[in-house]
Design an enzyme around this catalytic site. Structure first.
Site, short mmCIF file in Angstrom:
data_model
loop_
_atom_site.label_atom_id
_atom_site.label_comp_id
_atom_site.label_asym_id
_atom_site.label_seq_id
_atom_site.Cartn_x
_atom_site.Cartn_y
_atom_site.Cartn_z
N GLU A 124 0.85 -1.19 0.00
CA GLU A 124 0.00 0.00 0.00
C GLU A 124 0.89 1.24 0.00
O GLU A 124 1.85 1.27 0.76
CB GLU A 124 -0.91 0.05 1.23
CG GLU A 124 -1.91 1.20 1.12
CD GLU A 124 -2.94 1.22 2.25
OE1 GLU A 124 -2.83 0.43 3.20
OE2 GLU A 124 -3.84 2.07 2.17
N ALA A 257 1.55 -0.32 10.86
CA ALA A 257 1.29 -1.70 10.46
C ALA A 257 0.46 -1.70 9.18
O ALA A 257 -0.03 -0.66 8.75
CB ALA A 257 0.53 -2.44 11.56
N MET A 258 0.31 -2.89 8.60
CA MET A 258 -0.37 -3.01 7.31
C MET A 258 -1.28 -4.24 7.31
O MET A 258 -0.87 -5.32 7.69
CB MET A 258 0.69 -3.08 6.22
CG MET A 258 0.11 -3.21 4.83
SD MET A 258 -0.87 -1.75 4.37
CE MET A 258 -2.09 -2.53 3.33
N GLU A 259 -2.49 -4.02 6.80
CA GLU A 259 -3.57 -5.02 6.90
C GLU A 259 -3.61 -6.06 5.79
O GLU A 259 -4.69 -6.61 5.51
CB GLU A 259 -4.91 -4.27 6.92
CG GLU A 259 -5.31 -3.58 5.58
CD GLU A 259 -4.96 -2.11 5.46
OE1 GLU A 259 -4.02 -1.66 6.14
OE2 GLU A 259 -5.62 -1.41 4.67
N GLU A 293 -5.78 -3.18 12.39
CA GLU A 293 -5.43 -3.99 11.20
C GLU A 293 -6.39 -5.16 11.07
O GLU A 293 -6.81 -5.50 9.96
CB GLU A 293 -3.98 -4.48 11.28
CG GLU A 293 -2.94 -3.39 11.48
CD GLU A 293 -3.05 -2.19 10.55
OE1 GLU A 293 -3.52 -2.36 9.41
OE2 GLU A 293 -2.67 -1.08 10.97
N GLU A 315 -10.03 3.98 6.02
CA GLU A 315 -9.22 4.41 7.17
C GLU A 315 -10.05 5.15 8.22
O GLU A 315 -9.93 4.88 9.42
CB GLU A 315 -8.03 5.26 6.72
CG GLU A 315 -7.01 4.49 5.88
CD GLU A 315 -6.44 3.25 6.56
OE1 GLU A 315 -6.63 3.07 7.78
OE2 GLU A 315 -5.81 2.43 5.86
N1 TRP Z 1 -3.15 0.91 5.68
C1 TRP Z 1 -2.27 0.97 6.80
C2 TRP Z 1 -3.14 1.22 8.01
O1 TRP Z 1 -3.64 2.28 8.24
C3 TRP Z 1 -1.23 2.00 6.78
C4 TRP Z 1 -0.35 2.19 5.61
C5 TRP Z 1 -0.62 2.87 4.49
C6 TRP Z 1 1.00 1.86 5.52
N2 TRP Z 1 0.50 2.99 3.71
C7 TRP Z 1 1.49 2.39 4.31
C8 TRP Z 1 1.84 1.15 6.34
C9 TRP Z 1 2.83 2.27 3.95
C10 TRP Z 1 3.17 1.03 5.96
C11 TRP Z 1 3.67 1.60 4.80
O2 TRP Z 1 -3.44 0.34 8.72
ZN ZN Z 2 -5.71 1.58 8.51
#
Ligand code: TRP
Ligand code: ZN
Length: 850
Positions: A124, A257-259, A293, A315
């Site tokens: 992302e 973090a990333m989902e 997440e 978000e």
């Molecule tokens: N989608 C993630 C969240 O809000 C955050 C996110 C977006 C992210 N871009 C990113 C994390 C780039 C790491 C690097 O939960």
């Molecule tokens: Zn998020």
């Protein structure tokens, strides 16, 4: 380019067009090597019925194309730095490509990269195009099958595990997903395992994967995960949908973090915790991020975004959901207070400066620059207002409809609002302005009382913001209550809907002039313009039934005290007395009383002054805040030690809400007491501490009074081996430094052998702490500005995403005095003139200068 929006690469919401093909399946094979990882892709494309004819374009950046085939025949696409185009058949076809990439060279931490020997991905928003050629946009959803070839022992990807053996593993994700949710991890990792049975009886294997040595720090994240899974079933009826759920902790990571579907990747700071290395705040943050997440599995993954302008769809909603979760677990009032205080000091700053943008932006150059407090936190506030307007039942109905109608789709803000309209019958045309108009509304409050009738006149204004000179009136839910002079509530909480520029609301049959409690529960993200008397604030602090507004009354009094100190007047002795009464009331939770003891941030004070047409001086504000602390410490010599004692928690450390609340009360008292006991209690606490919360609070209190050098040394010797604890060591000294030495401290720390500037956590531990120390950062010589600019330029060469994020430290420059403005303008221009500057940083600087 002076204005970021004039950039030729600007993307506009109004230009959205669908991708003309659908994808019937994606097969990826990764032959991992630090340099020269081979990615083989096989993608089945099918033209959409009725699609406009368009060239076949696939995104791709920094890839070496080895070969490409269509239906088995070699083709030679036209390749540019952004991607490729190719002649394709009129009907369905299979695209195959082999590309090579260099994870070891990837310092951007986007795409596939190496973090201390571990392969991991961050896709992302637009990182997948650094892995292979693909329509890298969220409205293209596909089922992925992945094969990983490597000798590393642990090979992970999205979905459910398939066949595996020595040197390979296969994964299949049955849920169609956009490429930004793709993930791959490979390394020498250990699992902390558990299991969960969903509400319909489906078993799920849970695992948190960490480096050897960290396996003892996973228990809290695992507890949080199970609590989140159960909560989403109960609160939203949402069940998990795969056989496994994996979380991986990574040391080098740009955000929290990333989902990624079934394979969440976390900054290790958002997973790892043990009592001796993590503070209460860390435990709470881990709990909230794990929940956030996990909740994305439905709000983000099952229902995703049509394009990145819709980012707040996932978000804002997921932040709103994680806030509800934390409120349920840890107390709604206290959570609301924390969120409002954060919004007011951080999001309001964004919303009232050159970086202001709507919750749904209309254009961007680099989407990474729009993962902002406005999209996340204000986006969540907008949902909170919606819920307040349609009521709890209406909200539940609308959400049920949202999941039913849009499951499996890439949706828009329009889709989101339509489910509310369809489920509740309410017209949301005007409410929608919250998504398109930037800036923080101001609400002026005037009151009158005559013959038993109380009248409230509310006026709303929305200041201009970049690209939006004039605004329309919004729908603002203003929750109010009225108290009679003996403290009884005569009108319980009522939501007034302000929709006109100016509106009157009357309350009849009141025997005496009531006291107004307005914007209860912080019912809208607005600034109130109100001349409430000191007496009224003290009255509400004593009597308000609304937890938020009772706290707010205390804040009003604190603001007055800060103003007095700033203006060189003496602080009214009545303030401490009204605080004393509340702080003594043990029917109020310790956590709540700790919030009462906290003062508004220096940033909030600066904003308020600017709003009144003054020029805030960060150094003067610092000294005024300090004078107020000293005043409180001297005025409450009996009470503060009692609160400090009350907050001592016997027995082994636990992050449960009660224990956390007690420690927060004790440590808030400690910070004040240190101003009058020369740090004696803090020193004793540091020496005796058996957990990180107590150590850090003691150290912070000492540093704030210019002491603690010896404790810092002890801390360093004890924790030199632990990265996350060392981040605290860096951040504390800079963040708590006296203004005169903050920049020098930061500069000295950049020369410390452990200052690994390419690690985002470490970079932030110095420079995030510096910009979070306003009086230090805004040193009148401009030394702070120069230091930050030097390092942003350096970081930009390695990691543009993080450099651009950190550059917002300069965003308040227009409200400063002419000398500081000149110094910052010079630094912004110096950054902008740097050859080879990234699109990320140049957009940010361009917007700030414009
Ligand atoms: N989608 C993630 C969240 O809000 C955050 C996110 C977006 C992210 N871009 C990113 C994390 C780039 C790491 C690097 O939960
Ligand atoms: Zn998020």
């Amino acid at each position: 380019m002076a204005d970021g929006t004039a950039d030729p690469r600007t993307i506009h919401l109004k230009d959205y067009t669908p991708f003309p093909w659908s994808i019937d399946g994606v097969e990826l094979t990764f032959a991992l090597a630090p340099r020269g990882t081979r990615v083989t892709s096989r993608i089945r494309f099918r033209p959409n019925e009725g699609a406009q004819p368009a060239p076949f374009f696939l995104h791709g950046e920094d890839l070496r194309l080895v070969e490409a085939r269509i239906d088995g025949r070699a083709v030679t696409p036209a390749v540019t730095p952004e991607g490729l185009t190719c002649e394709v058949p009129a009907g369905a076809f299979t695209w195959e490509a082999v590309v090579e990439i260099d994870p070891e060279d990837n310092t951007r931490l986007e795409g596939l990269y190496l973090s201390r020997g571990m392969y991991c991905t961050q896709c992302e928003a637009e990182g997948f195009r650094r892995i292979t050629y693909y329509p890298d946009r969220p409205d293209v959803m596909a089922v992925f099958t992945v094969r990983i070839e490597s000798d590393l022992p642990v090979l992970l990807s999205n979905g459910n595990p398939g066949p595996s053996g020595p040197g390979f593993a296969e994964w299949h994700d049955p849920w169609p997903k956009p490429s930004y949710l793709f993930a791959l991890v490979a390394g020498e990792l250990l699992a902390h395992r558990d299991s969960f049975t969903t509400m319909s009886g489906r078993p799920v294997d849970l695992a948190i994967w960490v480096r050897p040595g960290d396996e003892g720090k996973c228990a809290w994240a695992m507890e949080s995960l199970k609590t989140s899974m159960r909560w989403d079933e109960t609160a939203y009826g949402r069940e998990y949908d795969l056989d496994v759920f994996n979380i991986v902790a990574v040391d080098d990571f740009n955000m929290g973090a990333m989902e990624n579907k079934g394979l969440n990747i976390f900054n290790s700071s958002a997973v790892l915790a043990s009592p001796d290395t993590a503070t209460d705040a860390n435990y709470e943050r881990i709990e909230a991020i794990v929940a956030h997440e996990y909740f994305h599995n439905w709000t983000g993954n099952r229902i995703t975004c049509r394009d990145w302008f819709q980012l707040s769809l996932k978000e804002g909603l997921t932040v709103f959901r994680d806030a509800q979760f934390t409120g349920d677990l840890r107390g709604r009032g206290v959570k609301r207070i924390h969120d409002a205080a954060f919004l007011r000091s951080a999001q309001f700053r964004e919303d009232n400066g050159p970086l202001a943008h709507p919750v749904r932006p209309e254009s961007f150059v680099e989407i990474n620059n729009f993962y902002t407090l406005t999209v996340y936190e204000k986006g969540a506030e907008v949902i909170g207002m919606l819920r307040r307007l349609v009521g709890e039942d209406g909200y539940r109905k609308a959400l049920d409809l949202y999941f039913e109608r849009h499951d499996g789709q890439a949706a828009t803000i329009e889709d989101w609002l339509r489910v509310f309209e369809d489920a509740t019958g309410r017209d949301l045309a005007q409410f929608k302005l919250w998504y398109s108009q930037a800036g923080t509304p101001r609400v002026r409050v005037e009151e009158s009382y005559e013959n038993g009738t109380y009248r409230l006149d509310l006026t709303q204004t929305l200041p201009p913001s970049p690209g939006q000179p004039g605004k329309q009136p919004m729908v603002i839910p203003v929750a109010v209550g009225l108290l009679n002079p003996n403290g009884d509530e005569v009108v319980p909480t009522t939501v007034l809907e302000l929709t006109e520029p100016r509106q009157s609301f009357t309350f009849k049959g009141l025997a005496a002039r009531p006291v107004l409690s307005i914007l209860r529960d912080f019912s809208a993200p607005v600034m109130l313009d109100r001349q409430a008397s000191e007496g009224e604030a003290a009255f509400l602090l004593a009597h308000d039934t609304d937890e938020f507004n009772r706290w707010e009354a205390g804040q009003t009094l604190a603001r007055r005290a800060i103003r007095a100190a700033l203006d060189g007047r003496s602080i009214d002795a009545a303030w401490a007395e009204s605080l004393r009464a509340v702080l003594r009331d043990t029917t109020l939770s310790p956590a709540y009383r700790a919030t009462i003891l906290a003062r508004p941030s220096q940033e909030e004070t600066a904003q308020a002054l600017f709003d009144e047409g003054q020029t805030p001086d960060p150094v003067a504000i610092f000294h005024a805040h300090e004078a107020v602390d000293l005043h409180l410490a001297r005025s409450l010599p009996d009470l503060l030690p009692a609160l400090f004692e009350e907050g001592q928690v016997p027995g082994p450390y636990s992050p449960d809400p009660d224990a956390v609340g007690r420690r927060s009360l004790a440590n808030a008292a400690l910070a004040l007491l240190s101003r009058v006991d020369d740090g004696a209690r803090a020193r004793a606490q540091f020496a005796a501490a058996d957990n990180m919360t107590q150590s850090v609070a003691a150290l912070a209190s000492l540093l704030a009074i210019g002491k603690g050098a010896e404790e810092l040394r002890i801390f360093h010797d004890r924790w030199g081996h632990d990265r996350l604890v060392m981040d605290k060591w860096f951040a504390l000294q800079v963040g708590q430094a006296r203004p005169e030495v903050a920049v020098a401290t930061a500069e000295r720390l950049t020369r410390h052998p452990a200052f690994d500037w390419k690690n985002p956590n470490r970079f932030r531990s110095v420079f995030g702490a510096l910009s979070g120390n306003p009086a230090g950062f805004h040193d009148p010589t401009g030394a702070g500005y120069r230091l930050l600019a030097d390092w942003l330029i350096r970081l930009d060469g390695a990691n543009p995403l993080s450099a651009a994020r950190m550059s917002s430290a300069f965003s308040t420059w227009r409200r400063l005095d002419a000398a500081r403005q000149g110094l910052i303008a010079a630094e912004l221009q110096r950054i902008q003139a740097t050859p080879g500057l990234s699109r990320d940083l140049s957009e940010m600087v361009g917007r700030m200068i414009a």
